[in-house]
Design an enzyme around this catalytic site. Structure first.
Site, short mmCIF file in Angstrom:
data_model
loop_
_atom_site.label_atom_id
_atom_site.label_comp_id
_atom_site.label_asym_id
_atom_site.label_seq_id
_atom_site.Cartn_x
_atom_site.Cartn_y
_atom_site.Cartn_z
CB SER A 120 -1.01 -0.03 1.33
OG SER A 120 -0.32 -0.08 2.45
CG HIS A 141 -2.76 -0.79 -3.21
ND1 HIS A 141 -3.12 0.50 -2.87
CD2 HIS A 141 -2.95 -1.43 -1.87
CE1 HIS A 141 -3.38 0.75 -1.66
NE2 HIS A 141 -3.50 -0.66 -1.13
CD GLU A 153 -3.93 3.30 -5.79
OE1 GLU A 153 -4.15 4.51 -5.81
OE2 GLU A 153 -3.21 2.76 -4.78
CG ASN A 191 -3.17 4.19 0.90
OD1 ASN A 191 -4.12 4.34 1.34
ND2 ASN A 191 -2.29 3.06 0.83
#
Length: 395
Positions: A120, A141, A153, A191
């Protein structure tokens, strides 16, 4: 790149087991790998419980559940990944551990098999540097819970082959996900933005701008998010938030990702969110999502009702304020002269004092010529609540 029909997943915690379920639901054969039989059994349990919930909610029938589970093989042998067209690692966020996993895979899977990381926050470029074939390494991800959230992702490096990227995008769509392609950077897209948001929320809490409940309400009701930042951080795990935040800041050095001292203290104290039973909120038990009243805050302070108000000042604004307060049912005591100490004593028993004394300031030219200054508005109170009228002219 060859067609992906068999996938491997290394690491069967909550995230890894969820990824296994996603692939199996998508019709692929899946080999899940753990390091010990105990952890492998835990992974089976997570997969079983997740699909049981889906059956209970009517999202799967028992025959579909049986087919999904029948596509999954769980093992402790890395060698069982040899036939995999794609292997996704979902091991802890430790670079050395990821290098160890990928270097081991170099000697097991075919040279045209794709190696993907579910990291992540760590650099995909750095992970790929530990393999014999960095051109076949990509980030994939998923978001937790993987069987529910649609986003994937797909992170590429300067060495990732276009065919690898395109194959992983096609696979993501085939299993019902919404892929976005991202160049390798700290935190990728979601993130990077999310943890900047978390840091801003933490600063507001640290500085006392807002309570946790009102902060969460503002973002749910005002911004339309499904949950506020405190609730979301508790769900993710404060230790996970702290770790990922530190990794992103180490790469970005952006003030928007600067570590929170409050978050570090909470993690050190064992307040990890839902997983520990307490974080920003207190939960019925570890792992529960049911919020219960905090037990260590003590009784809420009693707030006395205000029935009597004092108004200090004379003139149009003060008179209008007195009129409105009386219309609102308050007993009002007005003191016209703020310098009259005897009259001010009459405010001893009121709950709130509003200072609305209007003074006309001298013109700038007059002040310069005479050296005089307009008198400052001031009020005296011993433990009394004072408030300035927002409507008055500036002193």
């Amino acid at each position: 790149m060859r067609q992906i029909t068999t996938v491997g997943v290394i690491g069967l915690g909550t995230m890894g087991a969820g990824i296994v379920e996603v692939f199996a639901r998508g019709g692929l054969e899946v080999v899940g790998v753990e390091t010990t039989e105990e952890l492998a059994e835990r992974g089976r349990g997570i997969l079983q419980a997740s699909t049981d919930r889906a059956v209970a909610k009517g999202r799967l029938d028992e025959a579909e559940q049986s087919e999904i589970l029948g596509r999954v093989t769980i093992t402790t042998r890395m060698e069982d990944l040899a036939p995999a067209d794609l292997v996704v690692e979902a091991v802890p966020e430790v670079m050395d551990l990821k290098h160890q996993v990928f270097s081991t895979l170099d000697g097991i899977v075919a040279q045209d098999a794709v190696l993907a990381s579910n990291t992540s926050s760590l650099s995909i470029t750095a992970i790929a540097a530990g393999t014999a074939h960095p051109e076949r390494v990509v980030g994939m991800h998923f978001f937790n819970p993987a069987p529910v959230l649609k986003l994937v992702e797909v992170i590429t490096t300067v060495r990732t082959e276009d065919s690898v990227r395109d194959g992983v995008v096609e696979l993501s769509e085939r299993i019902g996900k919404r892929p976005v392609v991202v160049a390798d950077r700290a935190g990728f897209v979601a993130n990077y933005l999310l943890f900047g948001y978390f840091v801003s929320a933490l600063r507001m809490l640290e500085q006392g701008h807002v309570s946790r409940e009102d902060l969460d309400t503002a973002m749910r009701v005002g911004a339309g998010l499904p949950m506020g930042p405190c609730t979301l951080m508790d769900l993710v795990g404060l230790d996970v938030c702290h770790h990922i935040g530190d990794v992103i800041y180490a790469h970005s050095r952006s003030p928007m990702h600067a570590p929170s001292a409050m978050l570090e203290r909470m993690v050190t104290a064992g307040l990890l969110g839902r997983k520990s039973g307490a974080g920003f909120y207190t939960y019925a038990k570890p792992g529960s999502g049911q919020v219960v009243p905090d037990t260590d805050d003590g009784p809420a302070p009693a707030t006395a009702a205000v029935s009597a108000v004092g108004v200090v000042g004379a003139g149009e604004i003060a008179d209008e304020l007195v009129s409105r307060l009386r219309d609102g049912g308050y007993a009002v005591t007005q003191v016209s002269d703020p310098q009259d100490t005897e009259e001010l004593r009459g405010l001893a028993d009121v709950g709130v004092v509003v200072e609305a004394h209007q003074i006309e300031a001298a013109g700038a030219l007059g002040e310069e010529e005479t050296g005089s200054r307009p008198r400052r508005c001031r009020g005296r109170s011993s433990g009394r609540s004072w408030a300035r009228s927002a409507a008055r002219r500036p002193c």
